[in-house]
Design an enzyme around this catalytic site. Sequence first.
Site, mmCIF file in Angstrom:
data_model
loop_
_atom_site.group_PDB
_atom_site.id
_atom_site.type_symbol
_atom_site.label_atom_id
_atom_site.label_comp_id
_atom_site.label_asym_id
_atom_site.label_seq_id
_atom_site.Cartn_x
_atom_site.Cartn_y
_atom_site.Cartn_z
ATOM 1 C CE LYS A 14 57.154 -101.877 -83.908
ATOM 2 N NZ LYS A 14 58.118 -101.734 -84.981
ATOM 3 N N GLY A 22 50.233 -107.522 -80.341
ATOM 4 C CA GLY A 22 51.307 -108.454 -80.672
ATOM 5 C C GLY A 22 52.587 -108.064 -79.995
ATOM 6 N N GLY A 64 56.704 -107.367 -80.706
ATOM 7 C CA GLY A 64 57.705 -107.082 -81.725
ATOM 8 C C GLY A 64 59.106 -107.212 -81.175
ATOM 9 C CD GLU A 65 64.405 -105.742 -83.858
ATOM 10 O OE1 GLU A 65 65.599 -105.479 -83.709
ATOM 11 O OE2 GLU A 65 63.713 -105.288 -84.796
ATOM 12 C CG PHE A 66 62.348 -102.042 -80.910
ATOM 13 C CD1 PHE A 66 63.682 -102.003 -80.535
ATOM 14 C CD2 PHE A 66 62.010 -101.692 -82.206
ATOM 15 C CE1 PHE A 66 64.664 -101.613 -81.431
ATOM 16 C CE2 PHE A 66 62.987 -101.298 -83.108
ATOM 17 C CZ PHE A 66 64.316 -101.262 -82.725
ATOM 18 N N GLY A 67 59.450 -104.678 -78.322
ATOM 19 C CA GLY A 67 58.524 -104.772 -77.206
ATOM 20 C C GLY A 67 57.107 -105.007 -77.699
ATOM 21 C CB VAL A 92 52.430 -103.848 -81.119
ATOM 22 C CG1 VAL A 92 51.653 -102.852 -81.975
ATOM 23 C CG2 VAL A 92 53.895 -103.912 -81.563
ATOM 24 C CG ASP A 120 59.441 -104.721 -88.288
ATOM 25 O OD1 ASP A 120 60.340 -103.970 -87.870
ATOM 26 O OD2 ASP A 120 59.187 -105.818 -87.782
ATOM 27 N NE ARG A 171 59.643 -111.647 -90.204
ATOM 28 C CZ ARG A 171 60.327 -112.241 -91.155
ATOM 29 N NH1 ARG A 171 59.798 -113.270 -91.788
ATOM 30 N NH2 ARG A 171 61.527 -111.825 -91.517
ATOM 31 C CG ASN A 172 58.174 -107.413 -90.957
ATOM 32 O OD1 ASN A 172 57.652 -107.499 -89.843
ATOM 33 N ND2 ASN A 172 59.430 -107.734 -91.198
HETATM 34 P P1 ADP Z 1 58.531 -107.214 -85.307
HETATM 35 O O1 ADP Z 1 59.426 -106.226 -84.652
HETATM 36 O O2 ADP Z 1 58.373 -108.514 -84.557
HETATM 37 O O3 ADP Z 1 58.854 -107.503 -86.739
HETATM 38 P P2 ADP Z 1 56.410 -105.269 -84.948
HETATM 39 O O4 ADP Z 1 57.046 -104.754 -83.712
HETATM 40 O O5 ADP Z 1 56.394 -104.344 -86.104
HETATM 41 O O6 ADP Z 1 57.056 -106.637 -85.368
HETATM 42 O O7 ADP Z 1 54.945 -105.733 -84.661
HETATM 43 C C1 ADP Z 1 54.604 -106.870 -83.898
HETATM 44 C C2 ADP Z 1 53.125 -107.217 -84.134
HETATM 45 O O8 ADP Z 1 52.293 -106.151 -83.698
HETATM 46 C C3 ADP Z 1 52.774 -107.410 -85.598
HETATM 47 O O9 ADP Z 1 52.934 -108.726 -86.022
HETATM 48 C C4 ADP Z 1 51.322 -106.997 -85.657
HETATM 49 O O10 ADP Z 1 50.504 -108.069 -85.279
HETATM 50 C C5 ADP Z 1 51.232 -105.924 -84.607
HETATM 51 N N1 ADP Z 1 51.342 -104.574 -85.209
HETATM 52 C C6 ADP Z 1 52.468 -103.857 -85.417
HETATM 53 N N2 ADP Z 1 52.208 -102.673 -85.980
HETATM 54 C C7 ADP Z 1 50.871 -102.623 -86.152
HETATM 55 C C8 ADP Z 1 49.961 -101.640 -86.709
HETATM 56 N N3 ADP Z 1 50.405 -100.486 -87.202
HETATM 57 N N4 ADP Z 1 48.651 -101.942 -86.742
HETATM 58 C C9 ADP Z 1 48.213 -103.119 -86.261
HETATM 59 N N5 ADP Z 1 48.991 -104.078 -85.725
HETATM 60 C C10 ADP Z 1 50.313 -103.837 -85.664
#
Ligand code: ADP
Length: 284
Positions: free
Chosen positions: A49, A24, A26-29, A31, A160, A146-147
């Site tokens: 991440k 996926g 995320g905010e920083f980049g 995952v 998150d 979502r978190n």
């Molecule tokens: P944001 O910064 O957009 O709130 P994250 O950076 O925490 O989200 O994560 C973005 C996406 O990556 C999540 O929606 C999830 O699908 C996936 N993800 C993040 N952390 C994990 C993890 N520990 N295990 C599995 N998937 C993860």
Amino acid sequence: AAAGGGGDLPLIPANQVILLARLGEGEFGEVFSGRLTRGDSAVQEVAVKVLASAQTRLDFVKEAAVMAKLAHPSIVRVLGLCENKRLMMLLELCPLGSLLDYIRQPARQAALTDCQEPLYRWALQVAEGMQYLEQRGCIHRDLAARNVLLADEGRAKISDFGLSRAVGADTDYYRATQRGKWPIKWYAPEAIYYRLFSSASDVWSFGVCLWELYSLGEPPWGDLDGVEVLKQIEEGCRLPQPRLAASDLYNLMQQCWAYKPEDRPSFDRLQAWFQHVTTNVYEN
Ligand code: ADP
């Protein structure tokens, strides 16, 4: 390894980590899923991440440092940082992804409409994790479905911690300074107006998270914008009763949305409420 108060935040050698699939954004980049092979050759599946921009490096490291101090089954564990061209944060992998995506799947929706037990268990687990944060004076500030990630069907974990803050010993409040993208529809009025964050403002967000769960992933307030939502709140309107939430549960959500922070239940009480339901209704 950089030590961080209670928990260690080890620096993991880059040759111990391989990236596998993209999970996926995320905010920083991005995952990714990955594999961590430690010195003793124990292999562990991890989430990685990857920091996209050097500008947010400090926030990224801060997020990891906050998470390193937390050890609870309902909170995603950080395993360390790793640097190889890009800075990476290694996290415990939650293979089922976000709870929001999970409850939006039609097959899951059919099963959860038949039996709400998993919803109560996830809610209890999130409440337990939040109670742990509350006890430690840690404010999450971004609690939403979502978190919340699923390690497996029976275990929800809060993730998150990008907006999370520790509050000082003298106060329960954190006054946010930076501007940025804020999840207004999850935020208590005092957080929106005065940027005052506390465990009580997390409780408001927990109420919205419950609403998401029991409406199986509907977006709260539909397509209303932030200003319109605030107007509704000021007029005493709240999110409607979700189809799968019994009236005692909806009543609890409404308590989470009490206008004054001091009128909201603590995570202690919320945890006890879900504990009571899961042991008395679903356990026999
Ligand atoms: P944001 O910064 O957009 O709130 P994250 O950076 O925490 O989200 O994560 C973005 C996406 O990556 C999540 O929606 C999830 O699908 C996936 N993800 C993040 N952390 C994990 C993890 N520990 N295990 C599995 N998937 C993860």
